[in-house]
Motif scaffolding. Structure first.
Motif, PDB file in Angstrom:
ATOM      1  N   ILE A   1      38.914  41.301  42.288  1.00  0.00           N
ATOM      2  CA  ILE A   1      39.618  42.547  41.986  1.00  0.00           C
ATOM      3  C   ILE A   1      39.750  42.741  40.484  1.00  0.00           C
ATOM      4  O   ILE A   1      39.526  43.835  39.966  1.00  0.00           O
ATOM      5  CB  ILE A   1      40.997  42.557  42.678  1.00  0.00           C
ATOM      6  CG1 ILE A   1      40.822  42.618  44.191  1.00  0.00           C
ATOM      7  CG2 ILE A   1      41.858  43.727  42.192  1.00  0.00           C
ATOM      8  CD1 ILE A   1      42.080  42.368  44.972  1.00  0.00           C
ATOM      9  N   LEU A   2      40.070  41.686  39.766  1.00  0.00           N
ATOM     10  CA  LEU A   2      40.193  41.766  38.315  1.00  0.00           C
ATOM     11  C   LEU A   2      38.853  42.088  37.673  1.00  0.00           C
ATOM     12  O   LEU A   2      38.793  42.845  36.694  1.00  0.00           O
ATOM     13  CB  LEU A   2      40.745  40.447  37.774  1.00  0.00           C
ATOM     14  CG  LEU A   2      41.250  40.439  36.351  1.00  0.00           C
ATOM     15  CD1 LEU A   2      42.366  41.459  36.186  1.00  0.00           C
ATOM     16  CD2 LEU A   2      41.739  39.071  35.982  1.00  0.00           C
ATOM     17  N   THR A   3      37.772  41.548  38.202  1.00  0.00           N
ATOM     18  CA  THR A   3      36.438  41.822  37.675  1.00  0.00           C
ATOM     19  C   THR A   3      36.089  43.297  37.837  1.00  0.00           C
ATOM     20  O   THR A   3      35.472  43.882  36.951  1.00  0.00           O
ATOM     21  CB  THR A   3      35.385  40.948  38.386  1.00  0.00           C
ATOM     22  OG1 THR A   3      35.706  39.577  38.165  1.00  0.00           O
ATOM     23  CG2 THR A   3      33.993  41.224  37.866  1.00  0.00           C
ATOM     24  N   ILE A   4      36.489  43.894  38.931  1.00  0.00           N
ATOM     25  CA  ILE A   4      36.198  45.306  39.154  1.00  0.00           C
ATOM     26  C   ILE A   4      37.057  46.198  38.256  1.00  0.00           C
ATOM     27  O   ILE A   4      36.570  47.178  37.699  1.00  0.00           O
ATOM     28  CB  ILE A   4      36.403  45.663  40.637  1.00  0.00           C
ATOM     29  CG1 ILE A   4      35.341  44.947  41.478  1.00  0.00           C
ATOM     30  CG2 ILE A   4      36.340  47.171  40.859  1.00  0.00           C
ATOM     31  CD1 ILE A   4      35.572  45.024  42.961  1.00  0.00           C
ATOM     32  N   ILE A   5      38.316  45.842  38.072  1.00  0.00           N
ATOM     33  CA  ILE A   5      39.228  46.687  37.296  1.00  0.00           C
ATOM     34  C   ILE A   5      39.077  46.470  35.792  1.00  0.00           C
ATOM     35  O   ILE A   5      38.955  47.434  35.029  1.00  0.00           O
ATOM     36  CB  ILE A   5      40.689  46.437  37.737  1.00  0.00           C
ATOM     37  CG1 ILE A   5      40.861  46.869  39.188  1.00  0.00           C
ATOM     38  CG2 ILE A   5      41.659  47.189  36.841  1.00  0.00           C
ATOM     39  CD1 ILE A   5      42.193  46.504  39.782  1.00  0.00           C
ATOM     40  N   LEU A   6      39.114  45.207  35.349  1.00  0.00           N
ATOM     41  CA  LEU A   6      39.035  44.870  33.924  1.00  0.00           C
ATOM     42  C   LEU A   6      38.016  43.740  33.704  1.00  0.00           C
ATOM     43  O   LEU A   6      38.399  42.561  33.615  1.00  0.00           O
ATOM     44  CB  LEU A   6      40.401  44.426  33.393  1.00  0.00           C
ATOM     45  CG  LEU A   6      41.492  45.480  33.346  1.00  0.00           C
ATOM     46  CD1 LEU A   6      42.828  44.835  33.066  1.00  0.00           C
ATOM     47  CD2 LEU A   6      41.171  46.509  32.291  1.00  0.00           C
ATOM     48  N   PRO A   7      36.741  44.080  33.605  1.00  0.00           N
ATOM     49  CA  PRO A   7      35.718  43.039  33.495  1.00  0.00           C
ATOM     50  C   PRO A   7      35.907  42.071  32.315  1.00  0.00           C
ATOM     51  O   PRO A   7      35.772  40.860  32.508  1.00  0.00           O
ATOM     52  CB  PRO A   7      34.412  43.823  33.362  1.00  0.00           C
ATOM     53  CG  PRO A   7      34.703  45.179  33.872  1.00  0.00           C
ATOM     54  CD  PRO A   7      36.157  45.412  33.679  1.00  0.00           C
ATOM     55  N   PRO A   8      36.248  42.537  31.105  1.00  0.00           N
ATOM     56  CA  PRO A   8      36.405  41.572  30.012  1.00  0.00           C
ATOM     57  C   PRO A   8      37.530  40.558  30.245  1.00  0.00           C
ATOM     58  O   PRO A   8      37.407  39.393  29.883  1.00  0.00           O
ATOM     59  CB  PRO A   8      36.712  42.444  28.787  1.00  0.00           C
ATOM     60  CG  PRO A   8      36.121  43.757  29.107  1.00  0.00           C
ATOM     61  CD  PRO A   8      36.311  43.912  30.589  1.00  0.00           C
TER      62      PRO A   8
ATOM     63  N   HIS B   1      27.772  42.521  34.581  1.00  0.00           N
ATOM     64  CA  HIS B   1      27.718  41.321  33.737  1.00  0.00           C
ATOM     65  C   HIS B   1      28.844  40.358  34.086  1.00  0.00           C
ATOM     66  O   HIS B   1      28.641  39.142  34.129  1.00  0.00           O
ATOM     67  CB  HIS B   1      27.779  41.712  32.264  1.00  0.00           C
ATOM     68  CG  HIS B   1      27.736  40.548  31.341  1.00  0.00           C
ATOM     69  ND1 HIS B   1      28.877  40.020  30.776  1.00  0.00           N
ATOM     70  CD2 HIS B   1      26.708  39.782  30.903  1.00  0.00           C
ATOM     71  CE1 HIS B   1      28.543  38.997  30.025  1.00  0.00           C
ATOM     72  NE2 HIS B   1      27.223  38.823  30.084  1.00  0.00           N
ATOM     73  N   ALA B   2      30.033  40.871  34.341  1.00  0.00           N
ATOM     74  CA  ALA B   2      31.166  40.006  34.674  1.00  0.00           C
ATOM     75  C   ALA B   2      30.915  39.252  35.980  1.00  0.00           C
ATOM     76  O   ALA B   2      31.195  38.056  36.073  1.00  0.00           O
ATOM     77  CB  ALA B   2      32.448  40.829  34.778  1.00  0.00           C
ATOM     78  N   PHE B   3      30.377  39.945  36.978  1.00  0.00           N
ATOM     79  CA  PHE B   3      30.045  39.258  38.229  1.00  0.00           C
ATOM     80  C   PHE B   3      28.972  38.195  38.000  1.00  0.00           C
ATOM     81  O   PHE B   3      29.058  37.095  38.532  1.00  0.00           O
ATOM     82  CB  PHE B   3      29.588  40.243  39.305  1.00  0.00           C
ATOM     83  CG  PHE B   3      30.713  40.830  40.092  1.00  0.00           C
ATOM     84  CD1 PHE B   3      31.509  40.043  40.896  1.00  0.00           C
ATOM     85  CD2 PHE B   3      30.984  42.189  40.033  1.00  0.00           C
ATOM     86  CE1 PHE B   3      32.551  40.576  41.624  1.00  0.00           C
ATOM     87  CE2 PHE B   3      32.019  42.738  40.758  1.00  0.00           C
ATOM     88  CZ  PHE B   3      32.807  41.924  41.552  1.00  0.00           C
TER      89      PHE B   3
ATOM     90  N   MET C   1      34.662  32.234  44.192  1.00  0.00           N
ATOM     91  CA  MET C   1      35.354  33.270  43.463  1.00  0.00           C
ATOM     92  C   MET C   1      36.506  33.766  44.343  1.00  0.00           C
ATOM     93  O   MET C   1      36.294  34.148  45.475  1.00  0.00           O
ATOM     94  CB  MET C   1      34.363  34.393  43.143  1.00  0.00           C
ATOM     95  CG  MET C   1      34.821  35.303  42.056  1.00  0.00           C
ATOM     96  SD  MET C   1      33.689  36.670  41.717  1.00  0.00           S
ATOM     97  CE  MET C   1      32.602  35.947  40.538  1.00  0.00           C
ATOM     98  N   SER C   2      37.692  33.764  43.785  1.00  0.00           N
ATOM     99  CA  SER C   2      38.860  34.181  44.560  1.00  0.00           C
ATOM    100  C   SER C   2      38.940  35.705  44.652  1.00  0.00           C
ATOM    101  O   SER C   2      38.328  36.429  43.862  1.00  0.00           O
ATOM    102  CB  SER C   2      40.131  33.642  43.910  1.00  0.00           C
ATOM    103  OG  SER C   2      40.371  34.300  42.690  1.00  0.00           O
ATOM    104  N   ILE C   3      39.702  36.167  45.604  1.00  0.00           N
ATOM    105  CA  ILE C   3      39.888  37.607  45.797  1.00  0.00           C
ATOM    106  C   ILE C   3      40.522  38.238  44.565  1.00  0.00           C
ATOM    107  O   ILE C   3      40.124  39.319  44.140  1.00  0.00           O
ATOM    108  CB  ILE C   3      40.753  37.869  47.051  1.00  0.00           C
ATOM    109  CG1 ILE C   3      40.054  37.368  48.304  1.00  0.00           C
ATOM    110  CG2 ILE C   3      41.104  39.344  47.174  1.00  0.00           C
ATOM    111  CD1 ILE C   3      38.766  38.071  48.635  1.00  0.00           C
TER     112      ILE C   3
END
Length: 51
Positions: A7-14, A44-46, A1-3
């Motif tokens: 970051i995107l998963t934390i800010i905008l999971p969908p 869930h996204a993670f 998983m890239s950085i």
């Protein structure tokens, strides 16, 4: 998983789920969980992006 994806998963999971898996059941589940609360959507996204 890239950085960037982390970051995107934390800010905008969908959006992170959409970029990895497209429109499908994982995306819809994530939208619902994010609407119910930000933290369930992030978890869930993670989980989905790790598989």
């Amino acid at each position: 998983m890239s950085i960037l994806l982390i970051i995107l998963t934390i800010i905008l999971p969908p959006l992170a789920v959409f970029l990895q898996h497209g429109l499908g059941k994982d995306f819809l589940i994530n939208v619902l969980l994010t609407a119910l609360g930000w933290l369930p959507g992030v978890i869930h996204a993670f989980y989905v992006n790790k598989r």
